[in-house]
Design a protein around this motif. Structure first.
Motif, PDB file in Angstrom:
ATOM      1  N   ASN A 169      50.350  25.715   2.464  1.00 46.46           N
ATOM      2  CA  ASN A 169      51.676  25.119   2.646  1.00 46.46           C
ATOM      3  C   ASN A 169      51.962  24.878   4.141  1.00 46.46           C
ATOM      4  O   ASN A 169      52.592  25.677   4.818  1.00 46.46           O
ATOM      5  CB  ASN A 169      52.727  26.047   2.017  1.00 46.46           C
ATOM      6  CG  ASN A 169      54.133  25.510   2.147  1.00 46.46           C
ATOM      7  OD1 ASN A 169      54.378  24.484   2.790  1.00 46.46           O
ATOM      8  ND2 ASN A 169      55.072  26.213   1.545  1.00 46.46           N
ATOM      9  N   VAL A 170      51.469  23.740   4.633  1.00 51.27           N
ATOM     10  CA  VAL A 170      51.593  23.428   6.069  1.00 51.27           C
ATOM     11  C   VAL A 170      53.055  23.218   6.461  1.00 51.27           C
ATOM     12  O   VAL A 170      53.525  23.736   7.476  1.00 51.27           O
ATOM     13  CB  VAL A 170      50.758  22.169   6.424  1.00 51.27           C
ATOM     14  CG1 VAL A 170      51.008  21.737   7.859  1.00 51.27           C
ATOM     15  CG2 VAL A 170      49.272  22.441   6.195  1.00 51.27           C
ATOM     16  N   LYS A 171      53.789  22.481   5.622  1.00 44.16           N
ATOM     17  CA  LYS A 171      55.179  22.164   5.951  1.00 44.16           C
ATOM     18  C   LYS A 171      55.994  23.458   6.084  1.00 44.16           C
ATOM     19  O   LYS A 171      56.744  23.644   7.044  1.00 44.16           O
ATOM     20  CB  LYS A 171      55.759  21.275   4.844  1.00 44.16           C
ATOM     21  CG  LYS A 171      57.118  20.739   5.134  1.00 44.16           C
ATOM     22  CD  LYS A 171      57.485  19.654   4.106  1.00 44.16           C
ATOM     23  CE  LYS A 171      58.928  19.229   4.293  1.00 44.16           C
ATOM     24  NZ  LYS A 171      59.881  20.190   3.716  1.00 44.16           N
ATOM     25  N   GLY A 172      55.800  24.355   5.117  1.00 42.47           N
ATOM     26  CA  GLY A 172      56.562  25.612   5.109  1.00 42.47           C
ATOM     27  C   GLY A 172      56.253  26.467   6.323  1.00 42.47           C
ATOM     28  O   GLY A 172      57.158  26.983   6.997  1.00 42.47           O
ATOM     29  N   ILE A 173      54.977  26.602   6.645  1.00 38.78           N
ATOM     30  CA  ILE A 173      54.623  27.505   7.750  1.00 38.78           C
ATOM     31  C   ILE A 173      55.000  26.885   9.095  1.00 38.78           C
ATOM     32  O   ILE A 173      55.367  27.598  10.036  1.00 38.78           O
ATOM     33  CB  ILE A 173      53.128  27.932   7.687  1.00 38.78           C
ATOM     34  CG1 ILE A 173      52.961  29.293   8.376  1.00 38.78           C
ATOM     35  CG2 ILE A 173      52.210  26.903   8.291  1.00 38.78           C
ATOM     36  CD1 ILE A 173      51.700  30.025   8.027  1.00 38.78           C
ATOM     37  N   LEU A 174      54.963  25.558   9.164  1.00 45.01           N
ATOM     38  CA  LEU A 174      55.324  24.872  10.416  1.00 45.01           C
ATOM     39  C   LEU A 174      56.783  25.185  10.785  1.00 45.01           C
ATOM     40  O   LEU A 174      57.103  25.506  11.935  1.00 45.01           O
ATOM     41  CB  LEU A 174      55.110  23.373  10.252  1.00 45.01           C
ATOM     42  CG  LEU A 174      55.195  22.519  11.507  1.00 45.01           C
ATOM     43  CD1 LEU A 174      54.157  22.945  12.543  1.00 45.01           C
ATOM     44  CD2 LEU A 174      54.996  21.043  11.152  1.00 45.01           C
ATOM     45  N   ARG A 227      46.942  22.580  12.946  1.00 43.77           N
ATOM     46  CA  ARG A 227      46.572  22.502  14.372  1.00 43.77           C
ATOM     47  C   ARG A 227      47.086  21.198  14.988  1.00 43.77           C
ATOM     48  O   ARG A 227      47.672  21.193  16.062  1.00 43.77           O
ATOM     49  CB  ARG A 227      45.058  22.586  14.544  1.00 43.77           C
ATOM     50  CG  ARG A 227      44.562  24.007  14.632  1.00 43.77           C
ATOM     51  CD  ARG A 227      43.057  24.084  14.920  1.00 43.77           C
ATOM     52  NE  ARG A 227      42.572  25.317  14.318  1.00 43.77           N
ATOM     53  CZ  ARG A 227      41.809  25.395  13.238  1.00 43.77           C
ATOM     54  NH1 ARG A 227      41.376  24.298  12.639  1.00 43.77           N
ATOM     55  NH2 ARG A 227      41.450  26.568  12.761  1.00 43.77           N
ATOM     56  N   GLU A 228      46.861  20.097  14.256  1.00 43.66           N
ATOM     57  CA  GLU A 228      47.324  18.783  14.764  1.00 43.66           C
ATOM     58  C   GLU A 228      48.839  18.772  14.925  1.00 43.66           C
ATOM     59  O   GLU A 228      49.365  18.359  15.956  1.00 43.66           O
ATOM     60  CB  GLU A 228      46.946  17.666  13.776  1.00 43.66           C
ATOM     61  CG  GLU A 228      45.490  17.256  13.856  1.00 43.66           C
ATOM     62  CD  GLU A 228      45.108  16.354  12.676  1.00 43.66           C
ATOM     63  OE1 GLU A 228      45.998  15.721  12.074  1.00 43.66           O
ATOM     64  OE2 GLU A 228      43.896  16.324  12.345  1.00 43.66           O
ATOM     65  N   ASN A 229      49.532  19.251  13.903  1.00 38.35           N
ATOM     66  CA  ASN A 229      51.005  19.252  13.945  1.00 38.35           C
ATOM     67  C   ASN A 229      51.521  20.108  15.091  1.00 38.35           C
ATOM     68  O   ASN A 229      52.501  19.750  15.744  1.00 38.35           O
ATOM     69  CB  ASN A 229      51.589  19.768  12.628  1.00 38.35           C
ATOM     70  CG  ASN A 229      51.392  18.777  11.503  1.00 38.35           C
ATOM     71  OD1 ASN A 229      51.104  17.613  11.739  1.00 38.35           O
ATOM     72  ND2 ASN A 229      51.531  19.230  10.271  1.00 38.35           N
ATOM     73  N   LEU A 230      50.864  21.238  15.325  1.00 37.92           N
ATOM     74  CA  LEU A 230      51.332  22.136  16.392  1.00 37.92           C
ATOM     75  C   LEU A 230      51.054  21.528  17.764  1.00 37.92           C
ATOM     76  O   LEU A 230      51.863  21.666  18.686  1.00 37.92           O
ATOM     77  CB  LEU A 230      50.671  23.516  16.264  1.00 37.92           C
ATOM     78  CG  LEU A 230      51.183  24.369  15.091  1.00 37.92           C
ATOM     79  CD1 LEU A 230      50.383  25.665  14.974  1.00 37.92           C
ATOM     80  CD2 LEU A 230      52.665  24.699  15.255  1.00 37.92           C
ATOM     81  N   ALA A 231      49.903  20.849  17.884  1.00 37.72           N
ATOM     82  CA  ALA A 231      49.579  20.192  19.161  1.00 37.72           C
ATOM     83  C   ALA A 231      50.641  19.140  19.481  1.00 37.72           C
ATOM     84  O   ALA A 231      51.099  19.018  20.619  1.00 37.72           O
ATOM     85  CB  ALA A 231      48.188  19.570  19.084  1.00 37.72           C
TER      86      ALA A 231
END
Ligand code: NAD
Ligand code: MG
Length: 391
Positions: free
Chosen positions: A39-44, A67-71
């Motif tokens: 769950n990328v959206k939730g953890i982001l 990783r991409e979203n955090l960068a």
């Protein structure tokens, strides 16, 4: 001193409640790591709120996306992946407390990594203990880890037992542990209608809001069965020292009866933030955000015996604990496969118990001498259960 926390299963129901309690005490806790399956959206969103040092995605593809979203947002949170990543953040030096809230067998290795590293283990992931039993409890003893039950019933029992209960229940004057359960959404549904119930109906628990797997377990009462096994291990209780009592209102979270006839109960709203705050604060009491209990408004508290004809899973769990060896591993694995199949519309609700019973009769029991045996038995049972489902 501020305590560092890793939350395994941060995006789930328990994970979210844990972050809610932690956010109320910035002077006490710092989140070191958050983990999720995919769950990328939730953890982001959670990473942006608590800025942890690490985030772990079990799924490598989800890790790459994260990783991409955090960068993109310039975050410094380091992203790890896979079971190795989960185990790594459970055992970091800067982590004092581990919230073990992954659902199912997937939580076993990461939770054990925290146990072996001697952390305070806040145990929500009951399946990990059901599977590994004595191995888990021995590892706690060997490492000096602190084990605090988060499952509301076990948290209640822990609160009702004397601090000295490690000497043994009998030596502490305990006669019985009374494990309460609501009976789930189908406690009073006509038995002939159970084969028609949908996943949505099974997941609509009358009192608790939880993840889908544990919601179905509550509807079959396998959840109470797993909790029965959990209670035997946590409190070193024999199989006849734990009794299940149905209590539809979920206000009494469990009780301990002493040999003098005293019964001590823990009561509260059905809100997991209470046991979570208890585990985080212990031995102190800290605020959880849960409102005070208005017993007058509740008016009635009812109790009844469990109906094992309606709920065969409860009997299967009790029998698995009594048989010992890897029976509880097989029970748990077959249940996970069957619940999955029910949730995806492949089998009716009433087939769940049958899949478990058939798997238990086909897979041979082994002495759980180490975790490899446990994991091997889990895999074998999953294989058999899937074959039964024609997968
Ligand atoms: P959930 O389904 O809401 O959340 C599960 C979490 O585990 C999510 O963060 C998910 O990303 C992660 N996860 C799922 N599969 C994974 C895998 N294969 N590898 C790594 N991570 C994975 O579940 P929940 O209701 O929060 O329950 C979590 C655990 O706590 C369960 O063992 C449940 O029995 C126990 N528990 C829950 C409650 C409750 O009120 N929800 C109460 C008592 C005990
Ligand atoms: Mg519970």
């Amino acid at each position: 001193m501020i305590k560092g926390i890793t939350i395994l299963g941060a995006t789930g129901s328990i994970g979210v409640s844990t972050l809610d309690v932690v956010a109320r005490h910035p002077d006490r806790f710092k989140v070191v790591a958050l983990t999720a399956n995919r769950n990328v959206k939730g953890i982001l969103e959670q990473i942006q709120q608590v800025n942890p040092t690490y985030a772990v995605m079990k799924d490598p593809q989800a890790a790459a996306t994260l990783r991409e979203n955090l960068a993109d947002i310039g975050s410094k949170t380091v992203v790890l992946e896979g079971v190795e990543g989960l185990c790594q953040v459970a055992a970091l030096d800067e982590v004092d407390y581990l919230m073990a809230a992954i659902v199912g067998a997937a939580g076993l290795l990461p939770t054990m990594a925290g146990v072996k590293a001697g952390k305070r283990i806040l145990l929500a992931n009951k399946e990990a203990l059901v599977m590994s039993g004595a191995l888990f409890m021995d590892a706690v003893k060997a490492s000096g880890a602190e084990l605090l039950p988060i499952d509301s019933e076990h948290n209640a029992i822990f609160q009702c037992l004397p601090a000295t209960h490690a000497v043994g229940l009998e030596a502490s004057g305990v006669a019985r542990i009374l494990l309460t359960g609501s009976g789930g959404p189908f406690r009073a549904t006509p038995i002939q209608d159970l084969s028609q119930v949908t996943p949505e109906q099974a997941c609509a628990h009358p009192n608790w809001s939880m993840g889908r797997k544990i919601s179905v377990d509550s509807a079959t009462m396998m959840n109470k069965g797993l909790e029965y096994i959990e209670a035997c291990w946590l409190f070193n209780a024999s199989t006849d020292q734990v009794e299940v009592v149905v209590h539809p209102q979920s206000v009494v979270h469990s009780m301990v009866e002493y040999i003098d006839g005293s019964v001590i109960a823990q009561l509260g709203h059905p809100d997991m933030r209470t046991p979570i705050a208890y585990g985080l604060g212990w031995p102190d009491r800290i605020e959880s955000g849960v409102p005070l209990l208005d017993l007058v408004k509740h008016g009635q508290l009812n109790f009844e015996a469990p109906d094992e004809t309606r709920f065969p899973c409860l009997r299967l769990a009790r029998e698995a604990m009594q048989s010992g060896d890897t029976a509880s591993v097989i029970l748990n694995a077959a249940n996970e496969v069957a619940v999955d199949a029910f949730l995806s519309g492949q089998i009716p609700f009433t087939r769940i118990a049958g899949v478990i019973e058939d798997t238990l009769s086909q897979v041979s029991l082994m002495k759980p001498t180490d975790l490899d045996v446990v994991i091997g038995s889990d895999e074998q049972a999953r294989c058999h259960a899937k074959q039964l489902l024609g997968k």
